[in-house]
Scaffold this motif. Sequence first.
Motif, mmCIF file in Angstrom:
data_model
loop_
_atom_site.group_PDB
_atom_site.id
_atom_site.type_symbol
_atom_site.label_atom_id
_atom_site.label_comp_id
_atom_site.label_asym_id
_atom_site.label_seq_id
_atom_site.Cartn_x
_atom_site.Cartn_y
_atom_site.Cartn_z
ATOM 1 N N LEU A 149 60.419 36.751 45.382
ATOM 2 C CA LEU A 149 59.191 36.446 44.653
ATOM 3 C C LEU A 149 58.634 35.151 45.233
ATOM 4 O O LEU A 149 59.288 34.108 45.193
ATOM 5 N N LYS A 150 57.414 35.226 45.801
ATOM 6 C CA LYS A 150 56.838 34.069 46.472
ATOM 7 C C LYS A 150 55.387 33.858 46.042
ATOM 8 O O LYS A 150 54.655 34.821 45.817
ATOM 9 N N LEU A 151 54.993 32.594 45.942
ATOM 10 C CA LEU A 151 53.601 32.245 45.700
ATOM 11 C C LEU A 151 52.899 32.205 47.054
ATOM 12 O O LEU A 151 53.239 31.378 47.908
ATOM 13 N N GLU A 152 51.941 33.092 47.234
ATOM 14 C CA GLU A 152 51.326 33.252 48.549
ATOM 15 C C GLU A 152 49.806 33.119 48.477
ATOM 16 O O GLU A 152 49.197 33.297 47.421
ATOM 17 N N ASP A 153 49.219 32.818 49.628
ATOM 18 C CA ASP A 153 47.769 32.877 49.774
ATOM 19 C C ASP A 153 47.395 34.308 50.137
ATOM 20 O O ASP A 153 47.884 34.856 51.137
ATOM 21 N N VAL A 154 46.540 34.905 49.318
ATOM 22 C CA VAL A 154 46.118 36.282 49.553
ATOM 23 C C VAL A 154 44.597 36.355 49.414
ATOM 24 O O VAL A 154 43.962 35.468 48.848
ATOM 25 N N ALA A 155 44.032 37.441 49.939
ATOM 26 C CA ALA A 155 42.593 37.642 49.821
ATOM 27 C C ALA A 155 42.234 38.033 48.384
ATOM 28 O O ALA A 155 42.995 38.736 47.711
ATOM 29 N N GLN A 156 41.074 37.568 47.946
ATOM 30 C CA GLN A 156 40.593 37.985 46.632
ATOM 31 C C GLN A 156 40.330 39.491 46.648
ATOM 32 O O GLN A 156 39.844 40.016 47.636
ATOM 33 N N PRO A 157 40.648 40.196 45.570
ATOM 34 C CA PRO A 157 40.444 41.653 45.563
ATOM 35 C C PRO A 157 38.986 42.032 45.781
ATOM 36 O O PRO A 157 38.073 41.312 45.359
ATOM 37 N N GLU A 158 38.780 43.149 46.445
ATOM 38 C CA GLU A 158 37.433 43.694 46.583
ATOM 39 C C GLU A 158 37.096 44.475 45.325
ATOM 40 O O GLU A 158 37.878 45.297 44.852
ATOM 41 N N LEU A 159 35.938 44.215 44.782
ATOM 42 C CA LEU A 159 35.532 44.829 43.519
ATOM 43 C C LEU A 159 35.252 46.313 43.704
ATOM 44 O O LEU A 159 34.553 46.725 44.626
ATOM 45 N N ARG A 160 35.810 47.119 42.796
ATOM 46 C CA ARG A 160 35.617 48.566 42.849
ATOM 47 C C ARG A 160 34.871 49.048 41.618
ATOM 48 O O ARG A 160 34.791 48.360 40.593
ATOM 49 N N ALA A 161 34.322 50.239 41.709
ATOM 50 C CA ALA A 161 33.614 50.832 40.578
ATOM 51 C C ALA A 161 34.554 50.978 39.393
ATOM 52 O O ALA A 161 35.738 51.309 39.551
ATOM 53 N N GLY A 162 34.036 50.708 38.203
ATOM 54 C CA GLY A 162 34.809 50.870 36.984
ATOM 55 C C GLY A 162 35.846 49.798 36.740
ATOM 56 O O GLY A 162 36.673 49.931 35.829
ATOM 57 N N ALA A 163 35.810 48.730 37.540
ATOM 58 C CA ALA A 163 36.795 47.663 37.419
ATOM 59 C C ALA A 163 36.093 46.312 37.265
ATOM 60 O O ALA A 163 34.867 46.210 37.399
ATOM 61 N N ALA A 164 36.885 45.293 36.972
ATOM 62 C CA ALA A 164 36.361 43.933 36.851
ATOM 63 C C ALA A 164 37.334 42.963 37.494
ATOM 64 O O ALA A 164 38.558 43.199 37.508
ATOM 65 N N LEU A 165 36.784 41.887 38.050
ATOM 66 C CA LEU A 165 37.600 40.782 38.543
ATOM 67 C C LEU A 165 37.684 39.729 37.444
ATOM 68 O O LEU A 165 36.659 39.325 36.881
ATOM 69 N N VAL A 166 38.903 39.298 37.149
ATOM 70 C CA VAL A 166 39.139 38.373 36.045
ATOM 71 C C VAL A 166 39.809 37.113 36.559
ATOM 72 O O VAL A 166 40.861 37.178 37.211
ATOM 73 N N GLN A 167 39.194 35.973 36.304
ATOM 74 C CA GLN A 167 39.809 34.684 36.596
ATOM 75 C C GLN A 167 40.831 34.412 35.501
ATOM 76 O O GLN A 167 40.492 34.199 34.343
ATOM 77 N N MET A 168 42.111 34.437 35.861
ATOM 78 C CA MET A 168 43.163 34.332 34.859
ATOM 79 C C MET A 168 43.292 32.902 34.332
ATOM 80 O O MET A 168 43.146 31.928 35.074
ATOM 81 N N GLU A 169 43.568 32.798 33.031
ATOM 82 C CA GLU A 169 43.761 31.504 32.375
ATOM 83 C C GLU A 169 45.186 31.318 31.864
ATOM 84 O O GLU A 169 45.733 30.217 31.934
ATOM 85 N N ALA A 170 45.780 32.384 31.348
ATOM 86 C CA ALA A 170 47.123 32.290 30.788
ATOM 87 C C ALA A 170 47.784 33.656 30.819
ATOM 88 O O ALA A 170 47.125 34.673 30.545
ATOM 89 N N VAL A 171 49.078 33.691 31.133
ATOM 90 C CA VAL A 171 49.840 34.942 31.206
ATOM 91 C C VAL A 171 51.153 34.773 30.452
ATOM 92 O O VAL A 171 51.956 33.902 30.797
ATOM 93 N N PRO A 172 51.409 35.583 29.415
ATOM 94 C CA PRO A 172 52.692 35.517 28.722
ATOM 95 C C PRO A 172 53.769 36.231 29.528
ATOM 96 O O PRO A 172 53.485 37.193 30.242
ATOM 97 N N LEU A 173 54.993 35.763 29.406
ATOM 98 C CA LEU A 173 56.097 36.333 30.171
ATOM 99 C C LEU A 173 57.027 37.138 29.271
ATOM 100 O O LEU A 173 57.331 36.734 28.144
ATOM 101 N N LEU A 174 57.480 38.273 29.783
ATOM 102 C CA LEU A 174 58.455 39.091 29.079
ATOM 103 C C LEU A 174 59.834 38.449 29.187
ATOM 104 O O LEU A 174 60.170 37.838 30.210
ATOM 105 N N SER A 175 60.635 38.626 28.168
ATOM 106 C CA SER A 175 61.972 38.025 28.179
ATOM 107 C C SER A 175 62.851 38.612 29.279
ATOM 108 O O SER A 175 63.754 37.937 29.786
ATOM 109 N N TYR A 176 62.581 39.855 29.661
ATOM 110 C CA TYR A 176 63.423 40.507 30.675
ATOM 111 C C TYR A 176 62.825 40.449 32.076
ATOM 112 O O TYR A 176 63.193 41.232 32.955
#
Length: 355
Positions: free
Chosen positions: A13-40
């Motif tokens: 598991l690595k923090l990497e520089d990647v390209a921003q996703p290309e927007l597709r029909a029926g989808a949205a690009l979301v600037q993430m603010e917070a992500v909860p983590l599962l215990s497992y």
Amino acid sequence: MKAWMFNRPQLTLKLEDVAQPELRAGAALVQMEAVPLLSYTRNYLQSNLPYAYPPSPFTPGTNGIGRIIAVGAGVQQFQPGQRVAVNPYWIANEAVAEPPQVLIGLTGISADSTPMLEEFPHGSLREVAEFPVSTLLPLDGLDHVAAERLAVLAKFIIPFGGLRRGRLSVGETVAINGAGGYFGSAAVLAALAMGAARVIALGRNAQALQKLVELGQGRVVAVLLSGDVAGDASAIRTAAGGGIALAYDMVGQASDANSTLALLHSLRRGGRLVLMGSMQVALPIPYGDMLLNNWELIGHFMYTSADYLALLSLVKAGLLSLDAVELKTFAFPALEAAIDHAAQMKGLQATVSLF
């Protein structure tokens, strides 16, 4: 942009520089603010779970809070700048009896879900995430709530969906098995917000149950389970002042069926039992008792969009407070420490990666 990338064959598991996703029909690009983590999460990253993983490398992460920065063709309602909850439960929008379904960033669910995992392999642990708009929930009216606090919606929505499936009505008594656990504790608070007259909180950790009793202000009664089916069923009925209208089972990785059977036998005639846990053994169903008591047994997975909208309505109305959950936040680059902390979560706790 930055994204956490998991390579399953190499278990890295690595923090990497990647390209921003290309927007597709029926989808949205979301600037993430917070992500909860599962215990497992750690077990998941060690490939110890019998899951259908997305193709590697991919970004893990299920739920989250963010703001839309762009919408694709065909999107009718969502707009750039709108705050949303990211929901990983994606069901194919096709008019068939059993549409395929996945949990984006985690696993396939149905046997025919591989194409869906390939279409949207990446989850929420990236600075900009792409999701089908059918998996987004509008958070209009909640801009005053911090992103990390809104992230605990993910803790409530799963049990809330189960209680709704069980048709919990205002004034009913509900018993919750696994009430001291991560989702079970949230189920107790959700049941109170939905108008349950009394909640019987079942578990084996007296301290965790006592916290729920205090929050219930007279409407929560704790029952410590002994493992004896008849004795525990009797204790539940005594605490409830009679048979239970709705029973809800959210015990994780149970190695015996005794507590679930006690829950079943605590039902009144015509009562319902919702199964949402992850018991590892068979559940022996008493055929005659089921028949004579008109008991209803309901297996349920996850929730619907309507459930999520109803949950948001309770939060906006002040009927369900997210403040009862004890939060621990970690900066986005400190994901490894966050994962380790999440593995130790108990009861009304949550771990959140904050961008």
